[in-house]
Design a protein around this motif. Structure first.
Motif, PDB file in Angstrom:
ATOM      1  N   PRO A   8       0.543  -0.948   0.054  1.00 52.48           N
ATOM      2  CA  PRO A   8      -0.691   0.645   0.063  1.00 52.48           C
ATOM      3  C   PRO A   8       0.872   1.362  -0.339  1.00 52.48           C
ATOM      4  O   PRO A   8       1.855   0.885   0.719  1.00 52.48           O
ATOM      5  CB  PRO A   8      -0.788   0.003   1.162  1.00 52.48           C
ATOM      6  N   VAL A   9       0.414   2.308  -1.195  1.00 53.19           N
ATOM      7  CA  VAL A   9       1.247   3.412  -1.239  1.00 53.19           C
ATOM      8  C   VAL A   9       0.374   4.421  -0.996  1.00 53.19           C
ATOM      9  O   VAL A   9      -0.942   4.641  -0.974  1.00 53.19           O
ATOM     10  CB  VAL A   9       1.724   3.563  -2.030  1.00 53.19           C
ATOM     11  N   GLY A  12      -3.195  11.434   0.396  1.00 54.24           N
ATOM     12  CA  GLY A  12      -3.817  11.626   1.948  1.00 54.24           C
ATOM     13  C   GLY A  12      -4.847   9.832   1.501  1.00 54.24           C
ATOM     14  O   GLY A  12      -5.272   9.682   2.152  1.00 54.24           O
ATOM     15  N   HIS A  13      -5.222   9.504  -0.172  1.00 55.09           N
ATOM     16  CA  HIS A  13      -5.621   8.673  -0.950  1.00 55.09           C
ATOM     17  C   HIS A  13      -4.798   7.377  -0.481  1.00 55.09           C
ATOM     18  O   HIS A  13      -3.167   7.708  -0.700  1.00 55.09           O
ATOM     19  CB  HIS A  13      -6.327   8.569  -1.272  1.00 55.09           C
ATOM     20  N   THR A  14      -4.681   5.833  -0.370  1.00 55.66           N
ATOM     21  CA  THR A  14      -4.304   4.416  -0.451  1.00 55.66           C
ATOM     22  C   THR A  14      -4.608   4.223  -1.221  1.00 55.66           C
ATOM     23  O   THR A  14      -5.292   3.434  -0.977  1.00 55.66           O
ATOM     24  CB  THR A  14      -3.867   4.408   0.781  1.00 55.66           C
ATOM     25  N   PHE A  15      -3.298   3.185  -1.684  1.00 59.32           N
ATOM     26  CA  PHE A  15      -3.925   2.806  -2.776  1.00 59.32           C
ATOM     27  C   PHE A  15      -3.109   1.263  -3.016  1.00 59.32           C
ATOM     28  O   PHE A  15      -1.825   1.573  -2.987  1.00 59.32           O
ATOM     29  CB  PHE A  15      -3.889   2.652  -4.308  1.00 59.32           C
ATOM     30  N   CYS A  16      -3.563   0.239  -3.207  1.00 62.24           N
ATOM     31  CA  CYS A  16      -1.882  -0.538  -3.830  1.00 62.24           C
ATOM     32  C   CYS A  16      -1.051  -0.385  -4.838  1.00 62.24           C
ATOM     33  O   CYS A  16      -1.782   0.701  -5.541  1.00 62.24           O
ATOM     34  CB  CYS A  16      -2.876  -2.276  -4.252  1.00 62.24           C
ATOM     35  N   LYS A  17       0.229  -0.319  -4.760  1.00 60.75           N
ATOM     36  CA  LYS A  17       1.092   0.317  -5.553  1.00 60.75           C
ATOM     37  C   LYS A  17       0.731  -0.051  -7.025  1.00 60.75           C
ATOM     38  O   LYS A  17       0.729   1.089  -7.889  1.00 60.75           O
ATOM     39  CB  LYS A  17       1.933  -0.245  -5.426  1.00 60.75           C
ATOM     40  N   GLU A  18       0.412  -1.153  -7.873  1.00 58.59           N
ATOM     41  CA  GLU A  18       0.161  -1.776  -8.734  1.00 58.59           C
ATOM     42  C   GLU A  18      -1.078  -0.837  -9.378  1.00 58.59           C
ATOM     43  O   GLU A  18      -1.264  -0.566 -10.144  1.00 58.59           O
ATOM     44  CB  GLU A  18       0.303  -3.006  -9.229  1.00 58.59           C
ATOM     45  N   CYS A  19      -1.814  -0.715  -8.360  1.00 64.68           N
ATOM     46  CA  CYS A  19      -3.219   0.017  -9.284  1.00 64.68           C
ATOM     47  C   CYS A  19      -2.928   1.092  -9.082  1.00 64.68           C
ATOM     48  O   CYS A  19      -3.369   2.150 -10.256  1.00 64.68           O
ATOM     49  CB  CYS A  19      -4.753   0.058  -7.537  1.00 64.68           C
ATOM     50  N   LEU A  20      -1.879   2.040  -7.916  1.00 65.80           N
ATOM     51  CA  LEU A  20      -1.889   3.075  -8.587  1.00 65.80           C
ATOM     52  C   LEU A  20      -1.234   3.554 -10.004  1.00 65.80           C
ATOM     53  O   LEU A  20      -1.468   4.218 -10.002  1.00 65.80           O
ATOM     54  CB  LEU A  20      -1.129   3.790  -6.813  1.00 65.80           C
ATOM     55  N   GLU A  21      -0.586   2.292  -9.361  1.00 67.33           N
ATOM     56  CA  GLU A  21       0.738   3.211 -11.221  1.00 67.33           C
ATOM     57  C   GLU A  21      -0.350   3.072 -12.287  1.00 67.33           C
ATOM     58  O   GLU A  21      -0.130   3.816 -13.731  1.00 67.33           O
ATOM     59  CB  GLU A  21       2.119   2.009 -11.021  1.00 67.33           C
ATOM     60  N   ARG A  22      -1.298   1.692 -11.839  1.00 67.24           N
ATOM     61  CA  ARG A  22      -1.996   1.667 -13.667  1.00 67.24           C
ATOM     62  C   ARG A  22      -2.662   2.779 -13.742  1.00 67.24           C
ATOM     63  O   ARG A  22      -3.527   2.848 -14.806  1.00 67.24           O
ATOM     64  CB  ARG A  22      -2.215   0.134 -13.264  1.00 67.24           C
ATOM     65  N   CYS A  23      -3.294   3.032 -12.586  1.00 68.15           N
ATOM     66  CA  CYS A  23      -4.242   4.616 -12.735  1.00 68.15           C
ATOM     67  C   CYS A  23      -3.780   5.357 -13.689  1.00 68.15           C
ATOM     68  O   CYS A  23      -4.055   6.418 -14.319  1.00 68.15           O
ATOM     69  CB  CYS A  23      -5.135   5.135 -11.865  1.00 68.15           C
TER      70      CYS A  23
END
Length: 596
Positions: free
Chosen positions: A314-315, A320-331
């Motif tokens: 999680p990043v 201030g919002h938190t996501f899986c690293k892979e999910c955030l990078e794909r977005c």
């Protein structure tokens, strides 16, 4: 609960902010002279102003579920006092309002907010909080003091003096009320005695005189009801007879002492009864142990809002919002904005480092160890599937690539950004390069490329240095998350022996000699113009079968000649070194003058 302690103040986290290294601190601890380095990992912090510090929304929600109301109120009270001492009145107002939302009956927070409202010059609001304190706790001197201060700023000096007088009646050691009363009397043209008894007598005398002159300014009815009964008798400013006024003014200090004593005797509960109740409350608290984090949190509290699965690496973004690293990078492959609040993340993308939120990782590994292990195992299985470079080769559709030849790339499409990341994450650092072919999406033959270096640009694009490795033939086509994949069969040159090998070696030497002649031509000749950017050809290999793809200089020559890509693809697909050399001999012969 030790997991929830701030590394800076060693108290329960409050308004947690996750900094660039992934560690979390109380927002208040990062205010003012914030630390230049993280207190945990010693990494340098680049913190902006207090307004730029966004609380970690997910951690705030977890803390809200884990902390009881008393702990929250205690922290709000302490932080508000710190903010007032630092003159951060607007922040203090927000914090007290938040606390009063949790506990509207909390007198301490009402008192602090009244003080803050005065500092912000919002006097009607300060008066409203003070009146509520007086109604709830008429024997509380702080309420009368706060009401007196608010009235004084609203130019209601006589009413203000009345409440300051009442405050001192309840607590003669209230130095702030004594000081304000002296200033108020001085402003009204009265003498200001140094002794508290004389000061109160002077205030009492002024109030009696002003009540006879202007009876409409008498203390409001609700405040009169709050005063002790004996004190009301002493300060009944509506007395009609001179005899009553004289008797009331005879010994004000004595009457005040009697009134307080009488009030305490009539209205204060027995001390033994209070102690008994306190002991009962303590016993109840001991019997009811605080629930553990396992009982307070569920798996749904640690789910990524994008993939709806338990967080993996999680990043937390600057917003201030938190996501899986892979999910955030794909977005962010598609647009550099937060998926939830749409705040720009261009600077975050430019830095290119996404450290995991350490506290969230610790909470998950402590409370959900088995679930976290399963989540990691699923991820490893997915990576293992992606790393299969036979049945699941990612295909980049662009240009011709050749074994041993560098192939620089400029990546900007979201699907290929995802592909490059996965090539690095799986450890293969490899993907296939194929030409586009109508009707098939990509050609039947291609070359594997190995990533040597990848540089991210501030806007998310990247420059990739690659080099060609093995040739392959496409057996089956597929797609994955927007980019193409293929099942492939790697090409290997036929092994030569005996006379066939000797014949091919002679042909090899002949074609290489042709290449050297092209380099020896005059500057104005066609071959010299083609090869003008090169000083000399690559060296000739002694063993023409050392590589399964044949001599590397052949691929170098094929890559620099101005040939149709379809013809280049034809030569790439050949598994006979002799046939490739014949094609190259034919091409070079057209550049050289006709031999006699």
């Amino acid at each position: 609960m030790d997991l929830l302690l701030c590394p800076c103040c060693r108290q329960i986290l409050w308004d947690p902010v996750t900094v660039c290294c992934g560690h979390s601190f109380c927002r208040k601890c990062l205010h003012g002279p914030s630390p230049s380095k993280c207190l945990v990992c010693k990494q340098r912090l680049h913190l902006r102003g207090p307004r730029e510090l966004k609380c970690n929304t997910l951690l705030c929600n977890l803390l809200d579920k884990c902390l009881d109301r008393e702990t929250k109120l205690e922290r709000i009270t302490r932080d508000t006092q710190d903010l007032i001492s630092q003159q951060e009145y607007e922040e203090a107002r927000k914090l007290t309002s938040r606390g009063i939302g949790l506990a509207p009956e909390d007198i301490v927070l009402r008192t602090l907010r009244s003080q803050v409202y005065v500092a912000l010059k919002q006097y009607p609001e300060a008066l409203q909080d003070a009146e509520l304190i007086c109604i709830s706790q008429p024997q509380n001197p702080e309420g009368h003091y706060r009401k007196g201060i608010a009235l004084m700023h609203m130019k209601e000096q006589k009413e203000a003096l009345l409440h300051l007088h009442q405050c001192l009646l309840l607590n003669s050691e209230f130095s702030a009320a004594r000081r304000e009363m002296g200033q108020l009397l001085e402003g009204l043209g009265c003498s200001v005695p140094s002794a508290i008894e004389d000061l109160m007598e002077e205030a009492f005398r002024y109030l009696k005189i002003s009540s006879m002159d202007t009876p409409h300014v008498v203390v409001p009815m609700e405040a009169t009801c709050m005063m002790p009964q004996s004190n009301s008798a002493c300060m009944n400013l509506r007395s009609d007879t001179d005899e009553e006024r004289t008797s009331s003014m005879a010994q004000p200090s004595e009457v005040a002492a009697k009134s307080s004593s009488s009030y305490n005797q009539e209205h204060q509960p027995d001390k033994g009864e209070i102690n008994h109740k306190l002991e009962e409350e303590k016993l109840k608290c001991c019997q009811k142990s605080r629930p553990s984090l396992e009982e307070l949190l569920s798996l749904s509290d640690v789910e990524c809002s994008l993939c709806i699965r338990m967080f993996l690496d999680p990043v937390t973004t600057p917003c201030g919002h938190t996501f899986c690293k892979e999910c955030l990078e794909r977005c962010m492959d598609h647009q550099p904005y937060c998926p939830l609040c749409k705040q720009s993340l261009r600077e975050y993308l430019r830095v290119g480092r996404y450290p995991a939120t350490a506290l969230l990782q610790d909470i998950m590994s402590s409370i959900f160890p088995l679930e976290m292990m399963d989540r990691n195992q699923v991820h490893l299985s997915e990576m293992a599937e992606l790393s299969n470079l036979v049945h699941n080769v990612p295909i980049f559709i662009c240009t011709m690539a050749f074994p041993g030849i560098p192939c620089p790339l400029h990546i900007f499409e979201p699907r290929y950004r995802l592909m490059m990341r996965r090539c690095l994450e799986t450890g293969t650092k490899s993907f296939g390069m194929c030409l586009y072919e109508s009707g098939k999406s990509f050609a039947d033959y291609g070359c594997m490329l190995e990533i040597l270096n990848l540089d991210y640009l501030p806007d998310g694009r990247s420059l990739v240095e690659t080099i060609g490795r093995r040739r392959f033939r496409v057996v089956k086509r597929g797609q994955l998350d927007g980019y193409h994949t293929a099942e492939v069969e790697y090409l290997v040159d036929k092994v030569l022996e005996g006379e066939e090998l000797q014949e091919t070696e002679r042909l090899h030497d002949m074609v290489y000699q042709q290449l050297e002649e092209c380099f020896s031509q005059n500057q104005g000749s066609l071959p010299r113009r083609i090869f003008m950017q090169y000083n000399q050809p690559p060296p000739k290999e002694d063993n023409i079968q050392a590589s399964p793809d044949g001599p590397s200089w052949c691929w170098w020559l094929l890559s620099i000649l101005p040939l149709d890509p379809t013809y280049q693809l034809l030569i790439l697909s050949l598994t006979s070194l002799k046939e490739r050399l014949l094609h190259l001999k034919h091409i070079l012969s057209m550049f050289l003058p006709t031999q006699s």
